[in-house]
Design a protein around this motif. Structure first.
Motif, mmCIF file in Angstrom:
data_model
loop_
_atom_site.group_PDB
_atom_site.id
_atom_site.type_symbol
_atom_site.label_atom_id
_atom_site.label_comp_id
_atom_site.label_asym_id
_atom_site.label_seq_id
_atom_site.Cartn_x
_atom_site.Cartn_y
_atom_site.Cartn_z
ATOM 1 N N ASP E 34 0.846 -1.197 0.000
ATOM 2 C CA ASP E 34 0.000 0.000 0.000
ATOM 3 C C ASP E 34 0.880 1.246 0.000
ATOM 4 O O ASP E 34 2.104 1.141 -0.088
ATOM 5 C CB ASP E 34 -0.981 -0.017 1.184
ATOM 6 N N VAL E 35 0.244 2.401 0.077
ATOM 7 C CA VAL E 35 0.979 3.668 -0.062
ATOM 8 C C VAL E 35 1.990 3.917 1.057
ATOM 9 O O VAL E 35 2.895 4.726 0.907
ATOM 10 C CB VAL E 35 0.024 4.887 -0.120
ATOM 11 N N VAL F 35 7.842 12.109 -4.304
ATOM 12 C CA VAL F 35 7.916 13.233 -3.359
ATOM 13 C C VAL F 35 8.438 12.845 -1.984
ATOM 14 O O VAL F 35 8.873 13.701 -1.217
ATOM 15 C CB VAL F 35 6.538 13.917 -3.181
ATOM 16 N N HIS F 36 8.374 11.570 -1.647
ATOM 17 C CA HIS F 36 8.909 11.129 -0.349
ATOM 18 C C HIS F 36 10.390 10.816 -0.452
ATOM 19 O O HIS F 36 10.993 10.360 0.514
ATOM 20 C CB HIS F 36 8.168 9.880 0.122
ATOM 21 N N LEU F 37 10.956 11.033 -1.625
ATOM 22 C CA LEU F 37 12.347 10.703 -1.927
ATOM 23 C C LEU F 37 12.559 9.177 -1.981
ATOM 24 O O LEU F 37 13.683 8.693 -1.880
ATOM 25 C CB LEU F 37 13.314 11.367 -0.922
ATOM 26 N N ASN F 38 11.454 8.418 -2.088
ATOM 27 C CA ASN F 38 11.613 7.018 -2.495
ATOM 28 C C ASN F 38 12.269 7.034 -3.859
ATOM 29 O O ASN F 38 11.904 7.841 -4.726
ATOM 30 C CB ASN F 38 10.260 6.315 -2.597
ATOM 31 N N LYS F 61 17.813 -4.073 -9.628
ATOM 32 C CA LYS F 61 16.890 -2.946 -9.421
ATOM 33 C C LYS F 61 16.453 -2.931 -7.955
ATOM 34 O O LYS F 61 16.015 -3.953 -7.431
ATOM 35 C CB LYS F 61 15.663 -3.117 -10.318
ATOM 36 N N ILE F 62 16.579 -1.783 -7.295
ATOM 37 C CA ILE F 62 16.082 -1.687 -5.921
ATOM 38 C C ILE F 62 15.290 -0.409 -5.736
ATOM 39 O O ILE F 62 15.549 0.622 -6.360
ATOM 40 C CB ILE F 62 17.194 -1.736 -4.844
ATOM 41 N N MET F 63 14.299 -0.533 -4.847
ATOM 42 C CA MET F 63 13.548 0.635 -4.390
ATOM 43 C C MET F 63 14.025 0.954 -2.984
ATOM 44 O O MET F 63 13.958 0.094 -2.098
ATOM 45 C CB MET F 63 12.055 0.317 -4.366
ATOM 46 N N VAL F 64 14.493 2.179 -2.801
ATOM 47 C CA VAL F 64 14.949 2.627 -1.489
ATOM 48 C C VAL F 64 13.881 3.532 -0.889
ATOM 49 O O VAL F 64 13.409 4.465 -1.556
ATOM 50 C CB VAL F 64 16.281 3.402 -1.594
ATOM 51 N N ARG F 65 13.480 3.242 0.350
ATOM 52 C CA ARG F 65 12.486 4.091 1.016
ATOM 53 C C ARG F 65 13.159 5.405 1.407
ATOM 54 O O ARG F 65 14.200 5.422 2.077
ATOM 55 C CB ARG F 65 11.965 3.364 2.244
ATOM 56 N N ARG G 65 18.784 15.242 2.485
ATOM 57 C CA ARG G 65 17.398 15.158 2.946
ATOM 58 C C ARG G 65 17.279 15.942 4.255
ATOM 59 O O ARG G 65 18.037 15.715 5.212
ATOM 60 C CB ARG G 65 17.026 13.699 3.158
ATOM 61 N N GLY G 66 16.286 16.806 4.320
ATOM 62 C CA GLY G 66 16.188 17.767 5.409
ATOM 63 C C GLY G 66 16.158 17.183 6.802
ATOM 64 O O GLY G 66 16.697 17.775 7.746
#
Lengths: 74, 74, 74, 74, 74, 74, 74
Positions: E34-35, F35-38, F61-65, G65-66
């Motif tokens: 989810d988000v 916008v969350h810098l993910n 490939k990776i997604m970084v939170r 990042r702030g």
């Protein structure tokens, strides 16, 4: 009842002591602040944590991000 | 049911003990607070964590940022 | 399905055990709470983390900031 | 695509294992939850972190604040 | 530009490696998200942090709270 | 004034170095962000923290939170 | 009263010192910032924490990042 931020308004232009998370201690003139408690200190000094609170660094002007602040002695 | 903040309102003007994250302990007169639990303490004392709770520092007036607070003994 | 806060409502006036971050343990009467899980405990005791859970401190009334709570045993 | 919370709905009334930040481990019947992932566990047991997962404490009913949860094994 | 969550959508049904804060490592089939980046992993394995990444635990289905995730190798 | 995210847009498709909290260091091609810098990194490498920055792991490939990111060298 | 972000606007194009959580120290030209205090530094240098503040790394352009920022010396 006056709110906490009203007290900060009264402290503008005065010397305050700012205790930060991570054992940092700053002293300087409170020049401005915003709703996140971001603050500008002028003629700021970073102080050591020892009892003597010796001056470690001097900064003409710093912006402190509000979420680092534990308390501000007004 | 009264809400937690109603109890703080009743405690205005009284001496409270404030336990902070990072093993800090403050005592002072609760002068004001806001919805973030930012508080103003007057005649505040920072106490040592030992059983005697000796006074380490005194501050005429401090603003504590709410997110540092663990609990307030009213 | 009843929601978690409904269970807290049922626990009002009863003795609860509150486990806090930072290895703190409180026991007291749940007097009120709000949506942030800020709570008021009456006749609160801070307990040691040892198996015996000895009483370390007593507080007639404390407000605990919700973000410190790990769980509340109802 | 079913969403993660849909899986929690299916797990209501079943035994789940809840891994918390700070090396805590709980097991119990998932009685309810909300959007913050606050949960109620019934017949909850706190387990040791050793391989044997011995039972350390038992709680008839606990509310766990969602922000402490790492994962829930359904 | 595709957004990061679009990549997760493409990874549904595939095996992913999930690195968590606190030195935890999970591998499993990405069943949903989810988000908040809450995710469901099926046939999940918790892996040791050693170079061999030995399997420490197996879980048929787990929900991971998004704020614990450092990265997901898709 | 261009805003920080405008600089990230210019860096799409280029190799970036990403410093994470908890002493992790990643290098890869910046494929997307939100916008969350993910962010999505392609052909990502996890580097050791030593001066040589040896490659420890490779991920296609990776997604970084985003909340793990300290800075991105563009 | 000017607000803290007004001071940052005045500092655009100037060299600033940025103290980060986790004992990191950066120096560079403040090229842009946003409301989250995300910033772009150009010709950035990562400095050691020793008294000499030796240069450890150089980056032509970085986005910080702030939420990592403790303070910015303007």
């Amino acid at each position: 009842m006056a709110r906490p931020f009203d007290e900060l308004t009264k402290a503008l232009g005065k010397t305050v002591l700012v205790r930060l998370k991570g054992d940092r201690l700053l002293r300087g003139t409170l020049a401005s602040f915003d709703v996140h408690l971001n603050i500008i200190l002028e003629n700021a000094e970073e102080l050591s944590n020892s009892e003597e609170q010796a001056i470690k660094e001097k900064y003409p002007k710093i912006m402190v991000r509000g979420d680092n602040i534990i308390f501000i002695a007004i």
